[in-house]
Structures are given as C-alpha cells and as structure tokens.
Design an enzyme around this catalytic site. Structure first.
Site, PDB file in Angstrom:
ATOM      1  N   HIS A   1       0.804  -1.163  -0.015  1.00 23.51           N
ATOM      2  CA  HIS A   1       0.000  -0.061   0.249  1.00 23.51           C
ATOM      3  C   HIS A   1       0.841   1.276   0.003  1.00 23.51           C
ATOM      4  O   HIS A   1       1.874   1.345   0.463  1.00 23.51           O
ATOM      5  CB  HIS A   1      -1.004  -0.112   1.217  1.00 23.51           C
ATOM      6  CG  HIS A   1      -0.235   0.061   2.422  1.00 23.51           C
ATOM      7  ND1 HIS A   1      -0.110   1.272   3.219  1.00 23.51           N
ATOM      8  CD2 HIS A   1       0.050  -1.061   3.369  1.00 23.51           C
ATOM      9  CE1 HIS A   1       0.500   0.844   4.235  1.00 23.51           C
ATOM     10  NE2 HIS A   1       0.512  -0.330   4.567  1.00 23.51           N
TER      11      HIS A   1
ATOM     12  N   ASP B   1      -0.265   4.287   0.806  1.00 25.32           N
ATOM     13  CA  ASP B   1      -0.813   5.512   1.824  1.00 25.32           C
ATOM     14  C   ASP B   1       0.056   5.397   3.078  1.00 25.32           C
ATOM     15  O   ASP B   1       0.481   4.251   3.600  1.00 25.32           O
ATOM     16  CB  ASP B   1      -2.557   5.389   2.296  1.00 25.32           C
ATOM     17  CG  ASP B   1      -2.725   4.103   2.487  1.00 25.32           C
ATOM     18  OD1 ASP B   1      -2.289   3.125   2.351  1.00 25.32           O
ATOM     19  OD2 ASP B   1      -3.627   3.999   3.606  1.00 25.32           O
TER      20      ASP B   1
ATOM     21  N   ASP C   1       6.602   1.134   6.589  1.00 26.06           N
ATOM     22  CA  ASP C   1       5.138   1.067   6.331  1.00 26.06           C
ATOM     23  C   ASP C   1       4.513   1.955   5.383  1.00 26.06           C
ATOM     24  O   ASP C   1       4.108   3.025   5.719  1.00 26.06           O
ATOM     25  CB  ASP C   1       4.381   1.091   7.621  1.00 26.06           C
ATOM     26  CG  ASP C   1       2.777   0.677   7.490  1.00 26.06           C
ATOM     27  OD1 ASP C   1       2.256   0.304   6.734  1.00 26.06           O
ATOM     28  OD2 ASP C   1       2.073   0.991   8.663  1.00 26.06           O
TER      29      ASP C   1
ATOM     30  N   GLU D   1      -5.179   1.692   2.738  1.00 30.04           N
ATOM     31  CA  GLU D   1      -4.900   0.679   3.595  1.00 30.04           C
ATOM     32  C   GLU D   1      -5.121   1.139   4.956  1.00 30.04           C
ATOM     33  O   GLU D   1      -5.825   0.268   5.946  1.00 30.04           O
ATOM     34  CB  GLU D   1      -3.717  -0.132   3.209  1.00 30.04           C
ATOM     35  CG  GLU D   1      -3.628  -1.455   4.170  1.00 30.04           C
ATOM     36  CD  GLU D   1      -3.097  -1.379   5.628  1.00 30.04           C
ATOM     37  OE1 GLU D   1      -3.201  -2.214   6.467  1.00 30.04           O
ATOM     38  OE2 GLU D   1      -2.449  -0.463   5.871  1.00 30.04           O
TER      39      GLU D   1
ATOM     40  N   HIS E   1       3.893   3.616  12.234  1.00 29.53           N
ATOM     41  CA  HIS E   1       3.016   4.846  12.904  1.00 29.53           C
ATOM     42  C   HIS E   1       3.738   5.405  14.157  1.00 29.53           C
ATOM     43  O   HIS E   1       2.976   6.142  14.446  1.00 29.53           O
ATOM     44  CB  HIS E   1       1.676   3.904  13.509  1.00 29.53           C
ATOM     45  CG  HIS E   1       0.976   3.149  12.321  1.00 29.53           C
ATOM     46  ND1 HIS E   1      -0.356   2.878  12.390  1.00 29.53           N
ATOM     47  CD2 HIS E   1       1.481   2.788  10.989  1.00 29.53           C
ATOM     48  CE1 HIS E   1      -0.834   2.327  11.401  1.00 29.53           C
ATOM     49  NE2 HIS E   1       0.279   2.281  10.620  1.00 29.53           N
TER      50      HIS E   1
HETATM   51 ZN   LIG Z   1       0.848  -1.201   6.622  1.00 28.86          ZN
END
Ligand SMILES: [Zn+2]
Length: 410
Positions: free
Chosen positions: A92, A94, A127, A161, A384
């Site tokens: 992904h 995003d 990520d 996602e 994150h």
């Molecule tokens: Zn991810």
C-alpha cells in the site's frame, strides 16, 4: 539464485533513491486530513515504466475528497512461463500522519540516512514503502537476468490501507474481479520482525459488538418505579464474556494468545448524575474468534445469551457490529507457505516460524476469496510511531525473499 541475489545486493542506491522520492510525497488519506496517493502514484508509475513489465495500468477509485478526485491503485505484471497463475506482491502507498512533530528527530517527510549508511528515517519508510522498494528491486533483478519466472509476477500497489480499504483492495475485489485468478497467491510484506522469520498465515475474525440495553429511567430513591438498564447490562457483559469463552474454547498454538478472546471494552456514559436510575446503557465488546469457528455460530450464541438477560431482567437489548471482518486461514501446506518459508531460511538464515495474529489486516479479504496469502517481512516493526525507520539491508533481504519465492514457485 546466487546470481540474482548478487544483482539485488547491487541495488542499495536504487532502493535508497526510491525510498527518498516516496517519502517526500506524503500519501495521507483524506480521512486523516491528507490529499491521498495521487502524487506518489505518479512517481511510482514512472519508475515502474522504466522496468519491462508486460502489463502496467491503474485502477482509480473515485473519491471527491482526494487530489484529482481519485484514489489510484497500480497494477503491474511480468509474465511467467505459466501465464495462468500469478504470484502477487501486495503493498500500500498510503501512510499515516506524522503525529506529534516534536517527537521527531528528523523531518518526517524528508528521508534521512543515518551515519551508519544503512538506517533510514521518515514516515512511511517501513510501512509500507519498504515493500514497494523491495518488490521493485526484485522485479528489476529478475528482468535483468533475462529469465522468466515460473508463474507471473504481479505487483499490486494499492491506495487506502491505513483507514479501511474501501478505495483500495475492497474496491478492486468488488469492481475488478478479473484481476484475481483462481490459482493466484499473495505475499504481503507489511508485518514481521528484525529476524525476518515470521510467516503469518491466519488471523482471528474481528467482531466488534455494540450492545444497547433499554429499561426504564427512574429517580434513584424509587428504583422500583423504573428498570435499571445498567444493572441488566452488567449481567449481560458477564454472561457474554463467560458464555462465549466457555462455548468457543478451542486452542490453536499458531496464535498468541492461543484462544478466541471476548472482552467488554468501551463503556458509554449513561446518566450525568448519581441519583438517576439509567434507562439506557451502551457498551462494546472486542471479540476475536479463531478462524476455525464460524461467525454465524458466534452470532447465534450472542443472541441466545441476550435472550436470557432480556427474560431475567425484563429489558430489551439490541446489538450491532461496529466492525465485522471474518477470515479464513491459508492452509499450512499451501505451495506459497512452503516456498516462502524456504526462502526465509535461505535468505535470513533462520527457521521460519508460522504464526497467526489477532486480526484486522487486508490479507483477510484475499483469504476469504480462497486464495492463499502470507504476511511477513524483515522489519524493525515500528510503524506509525515517531522516527519510523527501516534498514536498506533489510529491504534488499526482503527483495531476495520475494525473488526466491517467485523463482521456486510451482
Ligand atoms: Zn502497512
């Protein structure tokens, strides 16, 4: 394989360049205050065009709140000797917002290379840009080798996602069924550990319940004139937790914890003052069911327990799902699991560890179409958070793992 691995090891500057250019194009969901993936997708597509894919196109999900009114999904395919099957690398574009900027030691949307010349910092570097860079390095190496893989290599580089997958994977599943072939398999490098030993093949079904109990409000001194909804709901919380745990009590050591879980969690405020008997009570439960159980059986048991509380306390109880994501498991003996585990042992020099997780990843949508999916990766595992980081070496190792799995896929 050794030659392919050597080629990939020479791609350090290539993946650094890809990561640098992806990091400075923040693809944040409009739901999180961003403009979406458009700018980043244009860059990634231009890089993919430099490689020799047989098919390269975009499927745009409409979204009036995003830049250009779209959420772009990129599909690239390089044909294998057997064109009827595709091994997909699913990723992904995003990223989540940077969060509290004061906690960052570097600029979140400007990649910083550490003095060790290996660690990179920036929002998204792990990520999920690590997976995008690894897949592109893998593709480039295979293309340069002049050899065709045994099956098609597919790249699915998706939007949306982090905040559900409505404009990403779910959009494709609903509108572009032709993308998903019967014999296809999926690798999702979006989880893992620094050892790179995990092969996640299953997740628990995610069932979030909201339960609303209605009785009758009354003055605190005259409870006999009302019907205390909180009192009844307290019994409901206990009967549901105990009852569900007793009924769905199988153990599966793939998972940690090895059982289904049923937890009363959020409690909504009822009355603002102490001397009122509440007429309505609302609370939520986070339930995670082992994939060997059916969601229908769970629901039937929830309804049965609700009925006992309604009968005993003369209240009415409604329930709704705040989230319901059921998931089938990928069979442990799937060709994909075998090839991927072997790759881990070859590339990362560790024993592959097959695991299940608590649930809620987008691999569930793939598994529910009866296609095998594994989730893994060699990552620090700090998505994150502030100062998100990745390792260039880990990215190249992931690229080798993808290449190994693809070239040894039957
Ligand atoms: Zn991810």
């Amino acid at each position: 394989m050794e030659k392919l691995f050597k080629t990939i090891e020479g791609f350090r500057d290539y993946v650094l360049d890809l990561e640098t250019n992806m990091t400075n194009k923040p693809a944040i969901s409009p739901l999180s205050g961003g403009k979406g993936e458009y700018e980043k997708s244009v860059y990634i597509e231009s890089e993919l065009k430099k490689l020799k894919f047989d098919e390269l196109f975009r499927i745009d999900a409409p979204d009036a709140t995003a830049e250009k009114g779209i959420r772009p999904n990129i599909i690239a395919k390089y044909y294998g000797e057997d064109k009827s099957k595709t091994l997909w690398f699913m990723m992904h574009m995003d990223v989540v917002p940077e969060g509290d900027i004061s906690l960052w030691k570097t600029k979140p949307f400007e990649l910083t290379l550490d003095a060790d010349k290996d660690t990179i910092y920036g929002r998204g570097v792990e990520d999920n840009q690590q997976a995008i860079a690894a897949a592109m390095a893998c593709a480039r190496a295979i293309m340069e080798s002049g050899k065709r893989p045994p099956v098609n290599m597919g790249l699915m580089i998706l939007a949306d996602e982090e905040v559900g997958s409505d404009k990403g994977l779910i959009y494709l599943v609903n509108n572009n069924k032709e993308l998903f072939g019967k014999g296809d398999s999926f690798i999702v490098q979006d989880s893992g550990s620094p050892e790179g030993n995990e092969v996640e093949i299953a997740e628990k079904s995610l069932l979030w319940l909201q339960l609303t109990t209605t009785g009758k409000q009354a003055h605190g001194s005259m409870p006999n004139t009302g019907n205390n909804a909180f009192y009844a709901a307290s019994h409901l919380a206990i009967r549901l937790s105990d009852g569900l745990r007793a009924k769905f009590n199988k153990q599966d050591t793939l998972f940690n914890p090895p059982v289904s879980t049923f937890e009363p969690t959020k409690k909504e405020a009822n009355v603002p003052n102490v001397n009122t008997v509440p007429g309505v009570d609302v609370f939520c439960m986070d339930c995670r069911l082992l994939p060997s159980y059916k969601a229908e059986d769970f629901e039937a048991e929830v309804k049965r327990i609700i009925k006992t509380v309604e009968d005993d306390f003369k209240v009415s109880i409604e329930f709704e799902y705040l989230q319901k994501l059921t998931s089938k498991a990928t069979p442990i003996d799937a060709e994909l699991v075998k090839a991927y585990s072997e790759g881990i042992e070859k590339v990362n020099n560790v024993k592959a560890k097959i695991i299940g997780i608590g649930g809620g990843t987008f691999a569930a949508h793939i598994r529910n179409m009866d296609m095998p999916a594994v989730v893994g990766g060699k990552i620090y595992g700090m998505p994150h958070v502030p100062n998100e980081k990745a390792s260039l070496k880990f990215i190249l190792d992931d690229a080798k793992l993808l290449a190994y799995t693809l070239m040894n896929f039957k």
